[in-house]
Design an enzyme around this catalytic site. Sequence first.
Site, PDB file in Angstrom:
ATOM      1  CG  ASP A 154      -4.470 120.200 121.098  1.00  0.00           C
ATOM      2  OD1 ASP A 154      -4.943 119.161 120.609  1.00  0.00           O
ATOM      3  OD2 ASP A 154      -3.602 120.890 120.516  1.00  0.00           O
ATOM      4  CG  ASP A 209      -3.193 119.139 113.683  1.00  0.00           C
ATOM      5  OD1 ASP A 209      -4.208 118.833 114.329  1.00  0.00           O
ATOM      6  OD2 ASP A 209      -2.192 119.676 114.195  1.00  0.00           O
TER       7      ASP A 209
HETATM    8  C1  GLA Z   1      -2.562 120.122 117.837  1.00  0.00           C
HETATM    9  C2  GLA Z   1      -3.839 120.727 117.292  1.00  0.00           C
HETATM   10  C3  GLA Z   1      -3.488 121.893 116.383  1.00  0.00           C
HETATM   11  C4  GLA Z   1      -2.692 122.926 117.151  1.00  0.00           C
HETATM   12  C5  GLA Z   1      -1.453 122.283 117.750  1.00  0.00           C
HETATM   13  C6  GLA Z   1      -0.723 123.215 118.699  1.00  0.00           C
HETATM   14  O1  GLA Z   1      -1.815 119.508 116.841  1.00  0.00           O
HETATM   15  O2  GLA Z   1      -4.602 119.773 116.616  1.00  0.00           O
HETATM   16  O3  GLA Z   1      -4.654 122.471 115.835  1.00  0.00           O
HETATM   17  O4  GLA Z   1      -3.494 123.481 118.160  1.00  0.00           O
HETATM   18  O5  GLA Z   1      -1.774 121.105 118.481  1.00  0.00           O
HETATM   19  O6  GLA Z   1       0.397 122.645 119.256  1.00  0.00           O
END
Ligand code: GLA
Length: 418
Positions: A154, A209
């Site tokens: 990430d 997301d």
């Molecule tokens: C980010 C990623 C998500 C998830 C969260 C976890 O937002 O894009 O897919 O992994 O972190 O905290």
Amino acid sequence: MIRTKTLVSLLFCALILWSGNAMAQKFSSLAQTPPMGWNSWNKFACEIDETLIKEMADAMVEKGLLNAGYEYLNLDDCWHGAVRDENEFIQADAKRFPSGMKALGDYIHSKGLKFGIYSDAGCETCGGRLGSLGHEYQDALQYARWGVDYLKYDWCKTENVNPVGAYTLIRDAIRKAGRPIVLSMCEWGHSKPWEWASEVGHLWRTTGDICLSYDGNVSQGDWTALGVLQILDLQVDLRKYAGPGHWNDPDMLEVGNGFTEAEDRSHFSMWCMLAAPLILGNDIRTMSDETLAIITNADAIAVNQDPMGVQALKHSANEGVEYWFKPLTDNRWAMAVLNRNTESRNVTIDWQRYNFTDDEVSKLSTNFDTKEYEIKNVWAKTNVKTKTKSKKTATTAKPINATVEGHDILMYILTPKK
Ligand code: GLA
């Protein structure tokens, strides 16, 4: 003497080059089709523990998901302990994972599944746990020891970190650790990873997301979560960057998390058309029969997993109805008619309108004017009301009249008639 020394050094260099190449090859043979699996984030966020993950592993086998192709069981954020051990190695949260990650990996592997884990290129993960910045080689080594097969990496807390550098660093650390691990890059498309990452990661997120919204983004304060259709729109121009071993990732699936059945079906179908990674994000222990039927539809999955690995193109759109085509092996095509409207639409698919060549990627042509295709209806059992009820196999010789419900989809596989 000098000659012998030179010879030995040359041999040594050759050996290093050879082992480097062998390692690179080991990693480049991964993810030849889009990865399929399950991930804990969309449904459970930080509420994960060893019992839950083991139950998911059991369910993946018992519900036939492994047989359908879903092989990775991926832990997302929040599995980490609060501190590293005395040698700076990363540890699992001992309360939530009392048996440790090696034991969990062994359990997952004993089910015939593969084990995925999550970290972050910054000093902290998005959930505020320990990131990998400054510990990349050590973390990769620890994952290899635990038997990890897939790493989602990430991008939180990365001020002043260079994305190309950070992802190349973790790739090299994984290679050095020696265990083939799929590298899933999650920097949300900020640095256009599709332009530089095909030799770095096996998949890269193209957007922020996803959330449980079919149409429309949802503000989360300082960031915006995206709807399914909004993510879809952002994939249209990226198709030339995807292919075996390097995929555009429009984020994990929300199928089974609260959409209508039509929305689940069209979301899943479009991810199949996009050659997107199929990473489930629902509670597979308790899902409905309808959800199970969608995510295990063998024809839809075969479209996604087609070895040619070409992402679909948006051919045209009319009043909120979109016509998508995906070239498949053996001169076949997948075709989808997506109704973005909330109300149903009657459509006539006159194949002669879709004579075209995919100049951008596959260079293949549909040739509906000279070729007849047999039509297989991917969702025939569930949602299609065609107006002709002939018993003969439908072909592209005649137009199709059909109704597509709001937010629903028609999906076909076209095979040249012998
Ligand atoms: C980010 C990623 C998500 C998830 C969260 C976890 O937002 O894009 O897919 O992994 O972190 O905290």
